[in-house]
Design a protein around this motif. Structure first.
Motif, PDB file in Angstrom:
ATOM      1  N   HIS A 116      29.628  30.886  56.542  1.00 44.69           N
ATOM      2  CA  HIS A 116      29.841  31.271  55.139  1.00 44.69           C
ATOM      3  C   HIS A 116      28.542  31.747  54.495  1.00 44.69           C
ATOM      4  CE1 HIS A 116      31.457  31.258  51.109  1.00 44.69           C
ATOM      5  NE2 HIS A 116      30.431  30.454  50.726  1.00 44.69           N
ATOM      6  N   GLU A 117      27.405  31.009  54.775  1.00 45.81           N
ATOM      7  CA  GLU A 117      26.119  31.407  54.207  1.00 45.81           C
ATOM      8  C   GLU A 117      25.686  32.750  54.747  1.00 45.81           C
ATOM      9  OE1 GLU A 117      23.456  28.308  55.077  1.00 45.81           O
ATOM     10  OE2 GLU A 117      24.360  26.842  53.704  1.00 45.81           O
ATOM     11  N   THR A 118      25.916  32.993  56.037  1.00 45.92           N
ATOM     12  CA  THR A 118      25.533  34.278  56.642  1.00 45.92           C
ATOM     13  C   THR A 118      26.318  35.415  56.025  1.00 45.92           C
ATOM     14  OG1 THR A 118      25.037  33.119  58.687  1.00 45.92           O
ATOM     15  CG2 THR A 118      25.283  35.525  58.799  1.00 45.92           C
ATOM     16  N   THR A 119      27.602  35.185  55.852  1.00 44.97           N
ATOM     17  CA  THR A 119      28.441  36.221  55.264  1.00 44.97           C
ATOM     18  C   THR A 119      28.001  36.528  53.834  1.00 44.97           C
ATOM     19  OG1 THR A 119      30.279  35.469  56.594  1.00 44.97           O
ATOM     20  CG2 THR A 119      30.803  36.873  54.721  1.00 44.97           C
ATOM     21  N   THR A 120      27.646  35.478  53.078  1.00 45.78           N
ATOM     22  CA  THR A 120      27.193  35.683  51.702  1.00 45.78           C
ATOM     23  C   THR A 120      25.896  36.482  51.679  1.00 45.78           C
ATOM     24  OG1 THR A 120      28.212  33.589  51.086  1.00 45.78           O
ATOM     25  CG2 THR A 120      26.579  34.520  49.553  1.00 45.78           C
ATOM     26  N   GLY A 121      24.951  36.167  52.598  1.00 50.19           N
ATOM     27  CA  GLY A 121      23.687  36.891  52.637  1.00 50.19           C
ATOM     28  C   GLY A 121      23.873  38.335  53.005  1.00 50.19           C
ATOM     29  N   ILE A 122      24.814  38.600  53.918  1.00 54.02           N
ATOM     30  CA  ILE A 122      25.070  39.977  54.327  1.00 54.02           C
ATOM     31  C   ILE A 122      25.677  40.769  53.189  1.00 54.02           C
ATOM     32  CG2 ILE A 122      26.420  41.411  55.882  1.00 54.02           C
ATOM     33  CD1 ILE A 122      26.084  39.226  57.984  1.00 54.02           C
ATOM     34  N   ASP A 123      26.571  40.137  52.419  1.00 53.73           N
ATOM     35  CA  ASP A 123      27.249  40.852  51.332  1.00 53.73           C
ATOM     36  C   ASP A 123      26.338  41.100  50.137  1.00 53.73           C
ATOM     37  OD1 ASP A 123      29.449  40.866  52.868  1.00 53.73           O
ATOM     38  OD2 ASP A 123      30.408  39.113  51.900  1.00 53.73           O
ATOM     39  N   ALA A 124      25.218  40.299  50.014  1.00 48.42           N
ATOM     40  CA  ALA A 124      24.368  40.439  48.826  1.00 48.42           C
ATOM     41  C   ALA A 124      23.604  41.742  48.830  1.00 48.42           C
ATOM     42  CB  ALA A 124      23.384  39.269  48.745  1.00 48.42           C
ATOM     43  N   ALA A 125      23.145  42.180  50.021  1.00 47.45           N
ATOM     44  CA  ALA A 125      22.347  43.408  50.099  1.00 47.45           C
ATOM     45  C   ALA A 125      23.113  44.629  49.619  1.00 47.45           C
ATOM     46  CB  ALA A 125      21.840  43.597  51.530  1.00 47.45           C
ATOM     47  N   PRO A 126      24.357  44.846  50.082  1.00 52.60           N
ATOM     48  CA  PRO A 126      25.084  46.011  49.556  1.00 52.60           C
ATOM     49  C   PRO A 126      25.280  45.946  48.058  1.00 52.60           C
ATOM     50  CG  PRO A 126      26.113  45.185  51.553  1.00 52.60           C
ATOM     51  CD  PRO A 126      25.098  44.174  51.151  1.00 52.60           C
ATOM     52  N   ARG A 127      25.492  44.723  47.499  1.00 46.48           N
ATOM     53  CA  ARG A 127      25.677  44.613  46.056  1.00 46.48           C
ATOM     54  C   ARG A 127      24.392  44.993  45.320  1.00 46.48           C
ATOM     55  NH1 ARG A 127      28.891  39.927  47.177  1.00 46.48           N
ATOM     56  NH2 ARG A 127      27.106  38.567  46.707  1.00 46.48           N
ATOM     57  N   GLN A 128      23.213  44.509  45.841  1.00 49.67           N
ATOM     58  CA  GLN A 128      21.958  44.867  45.199  1.00 49.67           C
ATOM     59  C   GLN A 128      21.685  46.362  45.308  1.00 49.67           C
ATOM     60  OE1 GLN A 128      19.036  42.435  47.074  1.00 49.67           O
ATOM     61  NE2 GLN A 128      19.750  40.520  46.124  1.00 49.67           N
ATOM     62  N   GLN A 129      21.929  46.911  46.482  1.00 46.77           N
ATOM     63  CA  GLN A 129      21.742  48.343  46.668  1.00 46.77           C
ATOM     64  C   GLN A 129      22.685  49.133  45.780  1.00 46.77           C
ATOM     65  OE1 GLN A 129      22.270  49.618  50.677  1.00 46.77           O
ATOM     66  NE2 GLN A 129      21.566  51.707  50.290  1.00 46.77           N
ATOM     67  N   SER A 130      23.886  48.655  45.624  1.00 49.62           N
ATOM     68  CA  SER A 130      24.851  49.333  44.775  1.00 49.62           C
ATOM     69  C   SER A 130      24.426  49.287  43.317  1.00 49.62           C
ATOM     70  CB  SER A 130      26.230  48.696  44.949  1.00 49.62           C
ATOM     71  OG  SER A 130      27.173  49.303  44.090  1.00 49.62           O
ATOM     72  N   ALA A 131      23.857  48.141  42.880  1.00 50.84           N
ATOM     73  CA  ALA A 131      23.382  48.035  41.496  1.00 50.84           C
ATOM     74  C   ALA A 131      22.236  49.002  41.242  1.00 50.84           C
ATOM     75  CB  ALA A 131      22.954  46.599  41.206  1.00 50.84           C
ATOM     76  N   PHE A 132      21.281  49.101  42.168  1.00 52.32           N
ATOM     77  CA  PHE A 132      20.175  50.041  42.008  1.00 52.32           C
ATOM     78  C   PHE A 132      20.676  51.478  42.013  1.00 52.32           C
ATOM     79  CE2 PHE A 132      17.027  52.856  43.937  1.00 52.32           C
ATOM     80  CZ  PHE A 132      15.979  52.701  43.037  1.00 52.32           C
ATOM     81  N   SER A 133      21.648  51.723  42.888  1.00 56.17           N
ATOM     82  CA  SER A 133      22.202  53.073  42.959  1.00 56.17           C
ATOM     83  C   SER A 133      22.885  53.457  41.657  1.00 56.17           C
ATOM     84  CB  SER A 133      23.193  53.173  44.116  1.00 56.17           C
ATOM     85  OG  SER A 133      23.785  54.463  44.155  1.00 56.17           O
ATOM     86  N   ARG A 134      23.621  52.517  41.070  1.00 56.83           N
ATOM     87  CA  ARG A 134      24.265  52.804  39.777  1.00 56.83           C
ATOM     88  C   ARG A 134      23.237  53.022  38.679  1.00 56.83           C
ATOM     89  NH1 ARG A 134      27.713  48.538  41.374  1.00 56.83           N
ATOM     90  NH2 ARG A 134      26.612  47.165  39.919  1.00 56.83           N
ATOM     91  N   PHE A 135      22.165  52.200  38.708  1.00 63.05           N
ATOM     92  CA  PHE A 135      21.113  52.364  37.699  1.00 63.05           C
ATOM     93  C   PHE A 135      20.455  53.730  37.813  1.00 63.05           C
ATOM     94  CE2 PHE A 135      16.581  52.188  36.686  1.00 63.05           C
ATOM     95  CZ  PHE A 135      16.624  51.776  35.364  1.00 63.05           C
TER      96      PHE A 135
END
Length: 314
Positions: free
Chosen positions: A5-24
């Motif tokens: 579960h922790e690994t999956t959460t860590g993997i999913d965080a990077a796309p979300r951060q990249q997506s936030a920067f991309s939107r900004f």
């Protein structure tokens, strides 16, 4: 299961951060790209040189060798062992104290005349504004030197009335006043601002004052001047800063020396001599920072005292 579960959460965080920067970047990228030339100019041509100048003000630097750190020696010398510093300060303060009020008074007088609704107002505005565009040029300074020379136009006009005029430029009693007159002649910029301020004063206030029997002079002191104080304050700040920075007329008329007898040794002219005449760049940097502090002090003092004499609508 917890590790997965922790690994999956860590993997999913990077796309979300990249997506936030991309939107900004999608929302603001174009704006920052338009700001990029200004940012480069600000950091490369303004902030960077200022920081370098501040560092050099604590060094002994002659452009040919590496800066040698001397601490506050430049400032100590400036205030305790440099008579030309005190002379340049005295000349500059005299220039500021007399040129700024006289220029503002003359500009306000011309603005009051133009505000009476005369024909050809745009032409008069352009003609009166022209000296402000030309006054700081080298050509006008050379012309001014010729006008006030011993055989110049001023003395030729005085000779028509039987008056023998002095050589205004080479006489230390009058040389600085020729520069003050040149500064007053450049009244166009504050005049335009005064004229705009006069146009904002409601005419019904003058009509009511006339019905009460107030004279034109009383209307000026009780209506025009109080309502115009924000404009007076703005012009005073701008013209004071410009007066402290004045350089070209003194440099051209005195030949870059400040003569006769240092009577036209403006602070900026002395700074120029130290920097490019004697290549004492460290000392010149210290002079520049003292000038900045002096202008900042006068500006801050003006803002602090403005609440006692500047009147706004509220």
């Amino acid at each position: 299961m917890a590790v997965a579960h922790e690994t999956t959460t860590g993997i999913d965080a990077a796309p979300r951060q990249q997506s936030a920067f991309s939107r900004f970047w999608q929302q603001n990228g174009a704006g920052y790209m338009f700001l990029l030339p200004w940012l480069i100019g600000f950091f490369g041509l303004t902030l960077g040189p200022m920081v370098s100048s501040l560092y050099l003000s604590f060094t002994d630097f002659d452009l040919l060798t590496s800066p040698d750190w001397v601490g506050a020696s430049n400032y100590v010398r400036m205030f305790t062992a440099d008579p030309k510093f005190s002379t340049s300060m005295r000349v500059t303060m005299f220039f500021v104290i007399f040129s700024v009020p006289l220029k503002l008074a003359f500009a306000l007088g011309v603005a009051l005349l133009l505000n009476r609704g005369m024909k050809g107002l745009p032409l008069y505005r352009a003609l009166f504004y022209l000296p402000s565009l030309l006054g700081a040029s080298v050509a006008i300074a050379i012309l001014w030197r010729q006008i006030f020379a011993g055989d110049g136009l001023v003395n030729k006009v005085l000779a028509l009335f039987g008056i023998v005029g002095p050589s205004w430029i080479s006489n230390p009693n009058y040389s600085l006043w020729t520069l003050i007159i040149l500064s007053i002649w450049q009244f166009g910029s504050p005049m335009i601002i005064f004229l705009a301020g006069l146009r904002q004063i409601p005419q019904d206030m003058y009509e009511a004052a006339s019905l009460d029997g107030a004279s034109k002079w009383r209307q000026f002191w009780k209506i025009t001047l109080p309502l115009l104080t924000p404009v007076v304050f703005f012009n005073a700040i701008i013209q004071t800063i410009e007066a402290f920075k004045s350089f070209t007329p003194a440099f051209i008329i005195s030949g870059g020396t400040g003569n006769p007898i240092n009577s036209t040794l403006f602070y900026t002219l002395y700074l120029y001599q130290e920097a490019f005449g004697f290549f004492r760049m460290g000392y010149a940097s210290a002079l520049a920072w003292v000038l900045l502090a002096l202008v900042a002090f006068f500006t801050a003092f003006s803002f602090l005292t403005s609440k006692y004499w500047v009147h706004y609508d509220d």
